[in-house]
Design an enzyme around this catalytic site. Structure first.
Site, short mmCIF file in Angstrom:
data_model
loop_
_atom_site.label_atom_id
_atom_site.label_comp_id
_atom_site.label_asym_id
_atom_site.label_seq_id
_atom_site.Cartn_x
_atom_site.Cartn_y
_atom_site.Cartn_z
N LYS A 22 49.76 124.92 -0.34
CA LYS A 22 49.42 124.89 0.80
C LYS A 22 47.84 125.42 1.00
CE LYS A 22 50.30 128.61 3.46
NZ LYS A 22 49.15 129.51 4.24
N CYS A 116 45.98 138.89 12.47
CA CYS A 116 47.12 138.23 12.82
C CYS A 116 48.11 139.44 12.30
CB CYS A 116 47.33 137.28 11.62
SG CYS A 116 47.10 137.95 10.00
N ARG A 398 55.64 127.19 8.21
CA ARG A 398 54.15 127.22 7.85
C ARG A 398 53.84 127.14 6.51
NH1 ARG A 398 50.46 131.51 10.41
NH2 ARG A 398 49.15 130.16 9.40
C1 EPZ Z 1 43.64 133.95 1.64
O1 EPZ Z 1 43.50 134.52 2.97
C2 EPZ Z 1 45.06 133.36 2.00
N1 EPZ Z 1 45.00 132.36 2.78
C3 EPZ Z 1 46.19 134.29 2.13
O2 EPZ Z 1 47.33 133.78 2.14
C4 EPZ Z 1 46.07 135.41 0.96
O3 EPZ Z 1 46.99 136.37 1.40
C5 EPZ Z 1 44.60 135.83 0.93
O4 EPZ Z 1 43.74 135.05 0.72
C6 EPZ Z 1 44.60 136.90 -0.26
O5 EPZ Z 1 45.06 136.38 -1.49
C7 EPZ Z 1 44.50 130.82 2.80
O6 EPZ Z 1 44.03 130.79 1.51
C8 EPZ Z 1 44.47 129.97 3.90
P1 EPZ Z 1 40.71 137.08 1.90
P2 EPZ Z 1 42.09 135.05 3.39
O7 EPZ Z 1 39.65 136.62 2.91
O8 EPZ Z 1 41.08 134.26 2.84
C9 EPZ Z 1 38.73 141.16 3.54
C10 EPZ Z 1 49.40 133.23 3.07
O9 EPZ Z 1 50.50 134.01 3.17
N2 EPZ Z 1 37.68 140.42 4.02
O10 EPZ Z 1 40.65 137.03 0.43
O11 EPZ Z 1 41.82 135.12 4.81
C11 EPZ Z 1 40.21 140.66 4.59
O12 EPZ Z 1 40.40 141.77 5.60
C12 EPZ Z 1 48.20 133.52 3.33
O13 EPZ Z 1 49.62 131.95 2.52
C13 EPZ Z 1 36.84 140.80 4.84
O14 EPZ Z 1 36.65 142.04 4.77
O15 EPZ Z 1 42.10 136.35 2.48
C14 EPZ Z 1 41.41 140.95 3.46
O16 EPZ Z 1 41.44 142.62 3.50
C15 EPZ Z 1 48.22 135.08 4.12
N3 EPZ Z 1 35.74 140.24 5.17
C16 EPZ Z 1 40.44 140.89 2.00
O17 EPZ Z 1 39.23 140.84 2.29
C17 EPZ Z 1 35.62 138.77 5.11
O18 EPZ Z 1 34.65 138.10 5.46
C18 EPZ Z 1 41.15 139.51 1.42
O19 EPZ Z 1 40.90 138.55 2.41
C19 EPZ Z 1 36.97 138.24 4.54
C20 EPZ Z 1 37.98 139.08 4.09
#
Ligand code: EPZ
Length: 421
Positions: A22, A116, A398
């Site tokens: 996904k 979320c 999802r």
């Molecule tokens: C991706 O989300 C995945 N989703 C998530 O999978 C996964 O849990 C996550 O990476 C971590 O591995 C997809 O790939 C579609 P991040 P993402 O940006 O990119 C902080 C699932 O269950 N952050 O790596 O949204 C954020 O708050 C989903 O399939 C900032 O502070 O995660 C978090 O604490 C859930 N500023 C951390 O970084 C930003 O601009 C990691 O977030 C971006 C992120």
């Protein structure tokens, strides 16, 4: 909304085919915005999030034919690079159209994804990178407006304060058509980032270093459509590996390579689970009692946050105390209260959950709150004595393709039933 009704106690046996990833498919489908013409994507999982992404691309003016496992996108110049709230709110990963739209059209309006269940989910790093590449950012009434005064992004050096997965993907997709060279430092190293780079390079981009913490992108003038088969889903595979172990079964996960599973395999082995690398997949044999294992989630290649809830169920069955620390998201223990209602003994203090086992889990009606929490409740139901009803199964749909069919095929007593909530 449907529920899943599970009668626990049956070990899983047989072969389960792992679907396409996904979290690789989502950025790759959005990247089809970068080139006109027809792109074909294969091994795409049949998931709600895939259909949501297709609807968003259709809204932008593309044709999208979703016939899993094949998705065909016919891209043409977008009339209005605008991703509205009513589409983005359904799936925060919709923000992945931002990079391609700004790269291709020099402007975009995308609804801020909002938080979320698991956390605030900011996109400040996505925006910081675009600004470094010459974009002007404006936030207004829940939307982010991006404008490139020069019309075309300019390559830049970008340090990411966090190795954000979709942030890395958005900026990689933005940089492929920029003028000059972009270097993303402290980039995410997830296999899905590597897979997106593979697709972008097949389209004619010049991306190097994906899979490491430094990715360089030499901008090109134009890209071509692509035909690509998506890698297998390591989180789906890990989920079923834990389910096989927890039920004391013997399961072959077909179609997953071992490399992306190393951290999960290591922790399962520490717990006493037999994890066997084979040519076309991974075999998992679980024989209780399990040993307690401490786990801390961290960016790839470390233990994935998306496997935390599932692994916690296994630790509920282990003989002793284990500590699970969630370092990525601020609120990813919502499965704990439901597991405790099933007889688990888990205590949460901030980012740490202390699990005391072995617990004798009993079936109950439980409510899912996010994708991976739902998966952990299904695993608990497979192990619990009696009947478990997991409500609000749309969370699961999802991210898990036909979960009850796959589990029934390897011996689980599970059915999808109409629910009232
Ligand atoms: C991706 O989300 C995945 N989703 C998530 O999978 C996964 O849990 C996550 O990476 C971590 O591995 C997809 O790939 C579609 P991040 P993402 O940006 O990119 C902080 C699932 O269950 N952050 O790596 O949204 C954020 O708050 C989903 O399939 C900032 O502070 O995660 C978090 O604490 C859930 N500023 C951390 O970084 C930003 O601009 C990691 O977030 C971006 C992120």
């Amino acid at each position: 909304m449907d529920n899943l009704r599970i009668v626990g106690g049956t070990p899983l046996h047989g072969t389960l085919r792992v679907s396409g990833a996904k979290n690789a498919a989502l950025p790759i489908l959005c990247a089809s915005l970068l080139a006109d013409g027809e792109s074909t994507f294969r091994n795409v999982p049949d998931l709600t999030d895939i259909r949501t992404t297709a609807n968003l691309l259709r809204h932008l003016g593309l044709d999208a034919e979703v016939a899993p496992p094949v998705v065909t996108i016919t891209s043409r110049p977008v009339v209005e690079p605008d991703a509205p709230y009513d589409l983005v709110r359904k799936m925060r990963a919709s923000v992945l159209v931002l990079g391609p739209l700004v790269a291709r059209y020099g402007r975009a309006r995308v609804s801020l994804p909002g938080g979320c269940a698991i956390g605030a989910r900011p996109i400040d790093q996505h925006l910081k990178g675009l600004e470094a590449m010459g974009a002007e950012i404006r936030l207004d009434h829940g939307y982010v407006y991006v404008e490139v005064p020069k019309g075309r992004l300019t390559g830049a050096d970008v340090w990411l304060d966090v190795p954000t997965v979709t942030g890395t993907e958005n900026l990689m997709s933005a940089a492929v058509l920029a003028k000059g060279r972009t270097t993303l430092m402290n980039a995410a190293r997830e296999p899905e980032v590597e897979e997106l780079a593979r697709v972008l390079n097949k389209m004619g981009a010049k991306v190097e270093g994906a899979g490491t913490d430094t990715i360089t992108i030499q901008g090109v003038e134009a890209l071509e459509p692509v035909d690509h088969a998506i890698i297998a889903d390591r989180i789906e595979a890990g989920t079923y590996m834990v389910a096989a172990a927890a039920t004391g079964g013997d399961l072959f996960l077909d179609g997953i390579t071992f490399e992306p599973m190393r951290a999960v395999a290591a922790k399962l082995r520490e717990a006493g689970i037999h994890v066997e690398r084979q040519d076309t997949g991974i075999r998992v044999v679980g024989k209780p009692p399990f040993s307690p294992v401490d786990v801390t989630t961290a960016p790839h290649p470390d233990f994935p946050t998306d496997m935390q809830a599932q692994f916690m169920v296994l630790m509920c069955l282990a003989k002793g105390v284990s500590v699970i620390t969630e370092t990525i998201f601020e609120n990813r223990f919502m499965h704990v209260s439901e597991l405790n209602r099933m007889g688990a003994d888990v205590t949460v203090q901030g980012r740490r959950a202390t699990v005391v086992g072995p617990a004798k889990l009993q079936g109950a009606s439980v409510m899912a709150t996010d994708l991976r929490a739902s998966a952990s409740l299904v695993i608990a139901g497979l192990v619990a004595e009696g009947i478990t009803e997991v409500l609000r199964v749309y969370h699961i749909d999802r991210g898990y393709e036909r979960i009850e069919e796959k589990l029934r095929a390897v011996g689980a007593n599970i059915a999808r039933v109409p629910g009232e909530v």
